[in-house]
Design a protein around this motif. Structure first.
Motif, PDB file in Angstrom:
ATOM      1  N   ILE A  20       0.869  -1.173   0.000  1.00 52.39           N
ATOM      2  CA  ILE A  20       0.000   0.000   0.000  1.00 52.39           C
ATOM      3  C   ILE A  20       0.906   1.224   0.000  1.00 52.39           C
ATOM      4  O   ILE A  20       1.861   1.287   0.754  1.00 52.39           O
ATOM      5  CB  ILE A  20      -0.884   0.030   1.257  1.00 52.39           C
ATOM      6  N   SER A 102     -12.271  -2.000   0.708  1.00 48.46           N
ATOM      7  CA  SER A 102     -11.496  -1.048  -0.084  1.00 48.46           C
ATOM      8  C   SER A 102     -11.307  -1.607  -1.490  1.00 48.46           C
ATOM      9  O   SER A 102     -11.688  -2.740  -1.791  1.00 48.46           O
ATOM     10  CB  SER A 102     -10.139  -0.762   0.559  1.00 48.46           C
ATOM     11  N   ARG A 104      -8.881  -2.769  -4.686  1.00 49.53           N
ATOM     12  CA  ARG A 104      -7.576  -3.345  -5.021  1.00 49.53           C
ATOM     13  C   ARG A 104      -7.616  -3.728  -6.502  1.00 49.53           C
ATOM     14  O   ARG A 104      -8.576  -4.370  -6.949  1.00 49.53           O
ATOM     15  CB  ARG A 104      -7.310  -4.567  -4.149  1.00 49.53           C
ATOM     16  N   ARG A 108      -2.630  -4.294  -6.421  1.00 45.44           N
ATOM     17  CA  ARG A 108      -2.267  -3.043  -5.746  1.00 45.44           C
ATOM     18  C   ARG A 108      -3.436  -2.534  -4.922  1.00 45.44           C
ATOM     19  O   ARG A 108      -4.559  -2.442  -5.418  1.00 45.44           O
ATOM     20  CB  ARG A 108      -1.859  -1.973  -6.758  1.00 45.44           C
ATOM     21  N   ASP A 109      -3.173  -2.191  -3.676  1.00 50.92           N
ATOM     22  CA  ASP A 109      -4.192  -1.622  -2.798  1.00 50.92           C
ATOM     23  C   ASP A 109      -4.374  -0.134  -3.086  1.00 50.92           C
ATOM     24  O   ASP A 109      -3.390   0.607  -3.186  1.00 50.92           O
ATOM     25  CB  ASP A 109      -3.789  -1.793  -1.330  1.00 50.92           C
ATOM     26  N   TYR A 110      -5.644   0.277  -3.190  1.00 48.78           N
ATOM     27  CA  TYR A 110      -5.951   1.684  -3.411  1.00 48.78           C
ATOM     28  C   TYR A 110      -6.853   2.255  -2.322  1.00 48.78           C
ATOM     29  O   TYR A 110      -7.542   3.251  -2.522  1.00 48.78           O
ATOM     30  CB  TYR A 110      -6.605   1.872  -4.787  1.00 48.78           C
ATOM     31  N   ASN A 113      -6.156   5.772  -1.544  1.00 44.23           N
ATOM     32  CA  ASN A 113      -6.307   6.691  -2.671  1.00 44.23           C
ATOM     33  C   ASN A 113      -7.755   6.936  -3.077  1.00 44.23           C
ATOM     34  O   ASN A 113      -8.080   7.995  -3.612  1.00 44.23           O
ATOM     35  CB  ASN A 113      -5.560   6.145  -3.897  1.00 44.23           C
ATOM     36  N   TYR A 114      -8.618   5.926  -2.845  1.00 43.74           N
ATOM     37  CA  TYR A 114     -10.013   6.026  -3.284  1.00 43.74           C
ATOM     38  C   TYR A 114     -10.958   5.672  -2.139  1.00 43.74           C
ATOM     39  O   TYR A 114     -10.753   4.695  -1.415  1.00 43.74           O
ATOM     40  CB  TYR A 114     -10.268   5.080  -4.459  1.00 43.74           C
ATOM     41  N   PRO A 131     -11.670   9.513  -5.925  1.00 46.82           N
ATOM     42  CA  PRO A 131     -10.283   9.842  -5.558  1.00 46.82           C
ATOM     43  C   PRO A 131     -10.243  10.841  -4.410  1.00 46.82           C
ATOM     44  O   PRO A 131     -11.001  11.805  -4.386  1.00 46.82           O
ATOM     45  CB  PRO A 131      -9.700  10.414  -6.845  1.00 46.82           C
ATOM     46  N   TYR A 175     -12.051  -6.888  -0.179  1.00 48.04           N
ATOM     47  CA  TYR A 175     -11.566  -6.131  -1.329  1.00 48.04           C
ATOM     48  C   TYR A 175     -12.588  -6.190  -2.456  1.00 48.04           C
ATOM     49  O   TYR A 175     -13.157  -7.246  -2.741  1.00 48.04           O
ATOM     50  CB  TYR A 175     -10.274  -6.733  -1.873  1.00 48.04           C
ATOM     51  N   PRO A 191      -6.884   3.831 -12.076  1.00 46.81           N
ATOM     52  CA  PRO A 191      -6.181   4.968 -11.460  1.00 46.81           C
ATOM     53  C   PRO A 191      -5.103   5.510 -12.399  1.00 46.81           C
ATOM     54  O   PRO A 191      -4.546   4.764 -13.217  1.00 46.81           O
ATOM     55  CB  PRO A 191      -5.553   4.345 -10.206  1.00 46.81           C
ATOM     56  N   HIS A 194      -1.569   3.722 -13.386  1.00 43.27           N
ATOM     57  CA  HIS A 194      -1.678   2.400 -12.764  1.00 43.27           C
ATOM     58  C   HIS A 194      -0.832   1.364 -13.497  1.00 43.27           C
ATOM     59  O   HIS A 194      -0.827   1.309 -14.733  1.00 43.27           O
ATOM     60  CB  HIS A 194      -3.135   1.926 -12.764  1.00 43.27           C
TER      61      HIS A 194
END
Length: 404
Positions: A20, A102, A104, A108-110, A113-114, A131, A175, A191, A194
């Motif tokens: 992350i 959340s 992903r 990748r974990d976002y 970010n979001y 975002p 997720y 994203p 990305h």
């Protein structure tokens, strides 16, 4: 059938290790894995509150327990959250805010970010990743209509549910897990800048004939390497319980295939498999669905090594199960000309090995060379990963054919 070594396969099977990234730094905070869920056992719901406002509720059904929700109608599907009517502890799991779910994408974990939020738009509700610092939103799901009450979110193409995992242990965090390529192909957004998380750089598969397939198998989450030394141990043989665990988690990745495995069971599936054993619930599920069987004396021999012929036999049964779950015939169509192996004549698995060689080369020569299949040789992790991946790809590429 043959399966050795304490290998972290299915129960401990995870996707590639990723990090992350905080909003103001490229320095990783903590690394998590993920495990694909049985998609039929989890639901995302638009929960009404206040004056025409909605928030997100994620509910997971614990297999074999009291029903957590019911559904009715279509476009939109109206959800009755049954868990609100009883003490759902031990029956259902739920998440109601960003601490519990959340985004992903491609490993990748976002989550930092979001922010996931419910947005009314064009007579339906959208679940979007908004975002936190500006930029375009990401559409994750929609209700496909508007009505009173709780409404079911239908995931957009390229999205599925998974669970966060750390050091081989599944955590409670949900997720909304995206496949970037599929999302873009369906017209969705990713994203900015990305890129998929890098695959684990195993130190012992650089010259392995199955290297590419191993990495794809690990990315799908049905088999894993060993974080403690960054190895995959390609030429270690599987045990019977490890094979079951791998197959069960592989089947979870097939769309429209129901795989409901309890967290734990109280009964013993076989005389030598105690209900408290790590693999017991998966063995019980595989037994019930006729994907594996035990021995005449009532044992399963969970730590016994699996042969290559036994691996292919289980993969055939798994493919047939997936086909029927998707509403198709159990017949596995030949994709290419069957191979004639030099060492299978008269063997109990001669016919099925030949058939599975025509089914996307699930059965193939030892190390992909020559004409020997070595049906009685141990099934190593490298070939097991490749053969299982081929089976999944073949199932997913087969058009659904109604059963007669």
């Amino acid at each position: 059938m043959k399966l050795t070594l304490p290998i972290r396969l299915a129960t401990l099977a995870t996707l590639a290790l990723t990090s992350i990234f905080p909003l103001d730094s490229a320095k990783s905070a903590v690394s998590f894995d993920e495990r694909v869920m049985d998609q039929s056992q989890v639901i995302a719901v638009a929960r009404p509150y206040g004056n025409n406002k909605y928030d997100l509720l994620v509910i997971e059904q614990i297999p074999g327990k009291k029903q957590c929700w019911s559904e009715s109608g279509a476009n939109p599907v109206v959800v009755e959250p049954l868990l609100l009517k009883f003490d759902f502890t031990g029956h259902c799991r739920r998440a109601t805010d960003s601490n519990g779910y959340s985004i992903r994408i491609d490993g990748r974990d976002y989550g930092l970010n979001y922010l996931l939020s419910v947005v009314p738009r064009n007579s339906e509700l959208f679940l979007v990743g908004t975002p936190r610092t500006g930029g375009s939103e990401i559409v994750v799901a929609r209700t496909r209509g508007l009505s009173q009450g709780f409404l079911k979110f239908v995931l957009e193409p390229g999205w599925q549910f998974s669970k966060r995992a750390f050091d081989g242990k599944e955590l409670g965090h949900f997720y909304f897990s995206g496949n970037g390529e599929a999302i873009v192909a369906a017209g969705g957004s990713l994203p900015p800048n990305h890129t998929p998380a890098p695959a684990i750089a195993f130190t012992d598969i650089g010259n392995d004939i199955y290297k590419a397939e191993i990495e794809q198998a690990v990315a799908k989450g049905f088999i894993a390497g060993f974080k403690e030394d960054s190895t995959f141990r390609p030429e270690v043989a599987l045990t019977r319980e490890q094979l079951v665990s791998m197959i069960v988690d592989a089947l979870k990745t097939v769309p429209e295939t129901k795989v409901s495995v309890a967290d734990r069971i109280s009964e013993n599936p076989y005389t030598d498999v105690d209900g408290s054993r790590w693999s017991a619930a998966k063995i019980q599920w595989a037994k019930k669905n006729q994907i594996v069987s035990g021995y005449p004396d009532g044992t399963f021999k969970p730590t016994k090594e699996v042969t290559r012929a036994e691996l292919v036999a289980v993969l055939q049964k798994a493919a047939k199960y997936a086909q029927t779950q998707r509403g198709s015939s159990a017949q596995l169509p030949a994709k290419e000309t069957p191979k004639t192996f030099s060492d299978t004549a008269g063997h109990w698995a001669e016919t099925l090995v030949s058939q599975m060689s025509a089914y996307c080369q699930v059965a193939s020569p030892v190390n992909e060379k020559g004409t020997a299949f070595a049906p009685n040789a141990p099934a190593f992790r490298n070939y097991a990963a490749a053969a299982t991946l081929r089976m999944l790809n073949c199932v997913n590429s087969n058009p659904q054919q109604p059963t007669n």
